[in-house]
Design a protein around this motif. Structure first.
Motif, short mmCIF file in Angstrom:
data_model
loop_
_atom_site.label_atom_id
_atom_site.label_comp_id
_atom_site.label_asym_id
_atom_site.label_seq_id
_atom_site.Cartn_x
_atom_site.Cartn_y
_atom_site.Cartn_z
N GLU A 110 3.73 -15.87 -3.38
CA GLU A 110 4.65 -15.41 -2.43
C GLU A 110 4.28 -15.38 -1.04
OE1 GLU A 110 5.12 -13.50 -6.42
OE2 GLU A 110 3.42 -13.98 -5.20
N ALA A 111 2.89 -15.19 -0.71
CA ALA A 111 2.74 -15.19 0.92
C ALA A 111 2.51 -16.57 1.28
CB ALA A 111 1.34 -14.48 0.72
N ALA A 112 2.03 -17.26 0.41
CA ALA A 112 2.11 -18.91 0.73
C ALA A 112 3.58 -19.17 1.20
CB ALA A 112 1.54 -19.80 -0.32
N ALA A 113 4.69 -18.80 0.69
CA ALA A 113 5.88 -19.26 0.92
C ALA A 113 6.47 -18.42 2.06
CB ALA A 113 6.83 -19.29 -0.26
N ASP A 114 5.93 -17.14 2.27
CA ASP A 114 6.33 -16.46 3.38
C ASP A 114 5.31 -15.72 4.04
OD1 ASP A 114 7.81 -14.66 4.81
OD2 ASP A 114 8.86 -13.52 3.45
N PRO A 115 4.84 -16.13 5.11
CA PRO A 115 3.58 -15.22 5.65
C PRO A 115 3.93 -13.83 5.93
CG PRO A 115 4.47 -16.95 7.33
CD PRO A 115 5.29 -17.21 6.11
N ASP A 116 5.27 -13.41 6.16
CA ASP A 116 5.67 -12.08 6.39
C ASP A 116 5.90 -11.32 5.00
OD1 ASP A 116 5.61 -11.94 9.33
OD2 ASP A 116 7.50 -13.27 9.16
N PHE A 117 5.59 -11.77 3.73
CA PHE A 117 5.83 -11.30 2.37
C PHE A 117 5.49 -9.80 2.56
CE2 PHE A 117 4.44 -10.09 -1.60
CZ PHE A 117 5.80 -10.25 -2.39
N LEU A 118 6.18 -8.83 1.78
CA LEU A 118 5.79 -7.69 1.94
C LEU A 118 5.58 -7.20 0.32
CD1 LEU A 118 7.86 -5.84 4.56
CD2 LEU A 118 5.47 -6.73 4.97
N LEU A 119 4.62 -6.20 0.24
CA LEU A 119 4.43 -5.71 -1.36
C LEU A 119 5.45 -4.55 -1.13
CD1 LEU A 119 2.75 -5.98 -3.81
CD2 LEU A 119 1.15 -4.07 -2.79
N GLU A 120 6.26 -4.41 -2.62
CA GLU A 120 7.14 -3.23 -2.58
C GLU A 120 6.61 -2.66 -3.97
OE1 GLU A 120 9.27 -2.85 -0.65
OE2 GLU A 120 9.71 -4.75 0.49
N ILE A 121 7.13 -1.12 -3.80
CA ILE A 121 6.92 -0.37 -5.01
C ILE A 121 6.98 -1.08 -6.30
CG2 ILE A 121 7.45 1.81 -5.95
CD1 ILE A 121 8.15 2.96 -3.50
N ASP A 122 8.23 -1.63 -6.64
CA ASP A 122 8.64 -2.43 -7.79
C ASP A 122 7.66 -3.71 -8.23
OD1 ASP A 122 10.88 -0.95 -7.97
OD2 ASP A 122 12.27 -2.42 -7.38
N HIS A 123 6.96 -4.18 -7.22
CA HIS A 123 5.94 -5.11 -7.41
C HIS A 123 4.79 -4.26 -8.19
CE1 HIS A 123 7.47 -7.30 -3.91
NE2 HIS A 123 8.03 -7.91 -5.09
N VAL A 124 4.49 -3.25 -7.53
CA VAL A 124 3.19 -2.37 -8.07
C VAL A 124 3.45 -2.04 -9.55
CG1 VAL A 124 1.37 -0.48 -7.65
CG2 VAL A 124 2.52 -1.91 -5.75
N ARG A 125 4.70 -1.38 -9.66
CA ARG A 125 5.33 -0.87 -10.96
C ARG A 125 5.23 -2.00 -12.08
NH1 ARG A 125 9.76 3.04 -8.51
NH2 ARG A 125 8.53 4.84 -8.50
N ALA A 126 5.60 -3.12 -11.80
CA ALA A 126 5.63 -4.30 -12.70
C ALA A 126 4.00 -4.74 -12.97
CB ALA A 126 6.40 -5.71 -11.95
N TRP A 127 3.29 -4.66 -12.02
CA TRP A 127 2.00 -4.64 -12.41
C TRP A 127 1.53 -3.81 -13.47
CZ3 TRP A 127 -2.53 -2.32 -12.36
CH2 TRP A 127 -3.83 -3.00 -12.32
N VAL A 128 1.73 -2.45 -13.27
CA VAL A 128 1.46 -1.52 -14.11
C VAL A 128 2.10 -1.52 -15.43
CG1 VAL A 128 1.56 1.08 -14.42
CG2 VAL A 128 1.01 0.31 -12.13
N ASP A 129 3.33 -2.32 -15.66
CA ASP A 129 3.68 -2.26 -16.98
C ASP A 129 2.89 -3.31 -17.52
OD1 ASP A 129 5.59 -0.54 -16.48
OD2 ASP A 129 7.42 -2.12 -15.68
N GLU A 130 2.39 -4.39 -16.94
CA GLU A 130 1.85 -5.41 -17.62
C GLU A 130 0.29 -5.26 -17.98
OE1 GLU A 130 0.70 -10.14 -16.88
OE2 GLU A 130 1.78 -9.17 -15.29
N GLU A 172 7.80 1.79 2.61
CA GLU A 172 8.21 2.80 1.21
C GLU A 172 6.95 2.50 0.42
OE1 GLU A 172 10.00 0.26 2.76
OE2 GLU A 172 11.58 1.60 3.57
N CYS A 173 6.36 1.25 0.24
CA CYS A 173 5.58 1.07 -0.79
C CYS A 173 4.09 1.78 -0.20
CB CYS A 173 5.06 -0.61 -0.86
SG CYS A 173 3.92 -0.80 -2.13
N ALA A 174 3.81 1.54 1.10
CA ALA A 174 2.79 2.37 1.60
C ALA A 174 2.64 3.86 1.47
CB ALA A 174 2.69 2.07 3.46
N ARG A 175 3.60 4.51 1.80
CA ARG A 175 3.99 5.81 1.45
C ARG A 175 3.74 5.93 -0.22
NH1 ARG A 175 7.05 10.31 3.35
NH2 ARG A 175 8.27 9.13 4.91
N TRP A 176 4.09 5.11 -0.97
CA TRP A 176 4.00 5.28 -2.31
C TRP A 176 2.50 5.35 -2.71
CZ3 TRP A 176 2.10 2.77 -6.50
CH2 TRP A 176 2.46 3.08 -7.65
N ILE A 177 1.96 4.31 -2.22
CA ILE A 177 0.44 4.18 -2.44
C ILE A 177 -0.30 5.44 -2.02
CG2 ILE A 177 -1.58 2.69 -1.95
CD1 ILE A 177 0.29 0.50 -1.75
#
Length: 258
Positions: A110-130, A172-177
């Motif tokens: 994702e970062a290779a396609a978009d240098p401004d890519f941002l990690l979101e809470i849903d990304h972390v939750r999906a990681w946790v699910d896996e 929002e993700c920073a606050r969650w972490i």
């Protein structure tokens, strides 16, 4: 009872446990954060030779070092940010935090396609699910592939007339972490824990704002996260114990079972 430490030494020597260096080498070309005026900036790393087998010291070579606390691979202590004012300095980092389990979330595509890519809470939750829950008191390490740029200041900071463009974390993700996740620290491959555009977030530089305010730790300019599994690695972080310091360059490595 199994003797754990001799078993670890044997595993390292035998190759069933591998030590992986996550540290960027320190030199005068190490990329550094550059803030706009009127803010003060850190200096580049520099060696000042004291003697080199000469009349200043015939049998020894040594240097003074000149560097900022937040140069190269380094630790951010809670007292680094105003929200953590009065918090622990880098000399007070608990050893149980400096040696701990790591969760590695990979968003390099994702970062290779978009240098401004941002990690979101849903990304972390999906990681946790896996992969399962984030490690209690451990580290969340955020892989973006940005370490491939670390040999070049311009590529690493990736700035234009609108400012730097580097991947990071949404507010929002920073606050969650900081406030809801069980980790003690958050690490990135970029020059800081925040995205390049985070000066315009609400609040500005949200990772610093929330992490330091929660008494958590930052770790930046990491390398070789691609060599770590999503779970199972143990990270060892070794900053200088600078009394009153807001951070320190650090040697960081991971232990991985093979």
């Amino acid at each position: 009872m199994t003797a754990v430490l001799p078993a670890l030494v044997d595993a390292l020597r035998g190759g069933s446990v591998e030590a992986i260096d996550l540290t960027a080498p320190l030199s005068e070309t190490t990329p550094i954060l550059q803030l706009p005026e009127p803010f003060a900036n850190t200096q580049r790393f520099r060696l000042e030779e004291l003697s080199r087998y000469d009349d200043r010291g015939p049998a020894w070579y040594w240097n003074d070092i000149h560097t900022g606390e937040h140069t190269g691979t380094h630790v951010d202590a809670p007292n680094h940010w105003v929200t953590g004012r009065g918090g622990l300095d880098v000399s007070q980092a608990p050893l149980g935090t400096l040696i701990g389990p790591a969760a590695v979330i990979d968003k390099s595509v994702e970062a290779a396609a978009d240098p401004d890519f941002l990690l979101e809470i849903d990304h972390v939750r999906a990681w946790v699910d896996e992969h399962g829950p984030l490690p209690e008191g451990g580290w969340l390490l955020y892989r973006t592939g940005w370490d491939a740029r670390s040999h070049d200041q311009e590529l690493f900071t990736n700035a234009d007339e609108h400012g730097p463009h580097t991947p990071g974390v949404s507010a929002e993700c920073a606050r969650w972490i900081a406030e809801e996740s069980p980790v003690a620290g958050f690490g990135t491959e970029t020059v800081g824990t925040d995205a390049g555009a985070a000066g315009g977030f609400d609040p500005p530089f949200s990772c610093h704002h929330f992490l330091m305010g929660a008494g958590k730790w930052g770790l930046t300019s990491l390398q070789n996260l691609a060599q770590l599994p999503p779970t199972g690695a143990v990270v060892v972080v070794s900053p200088l114990p600078i009394v009153g310091g807001s951070g320190s360059p650090a040697r960081v490595y991971a232990l991985v079972e093979r």
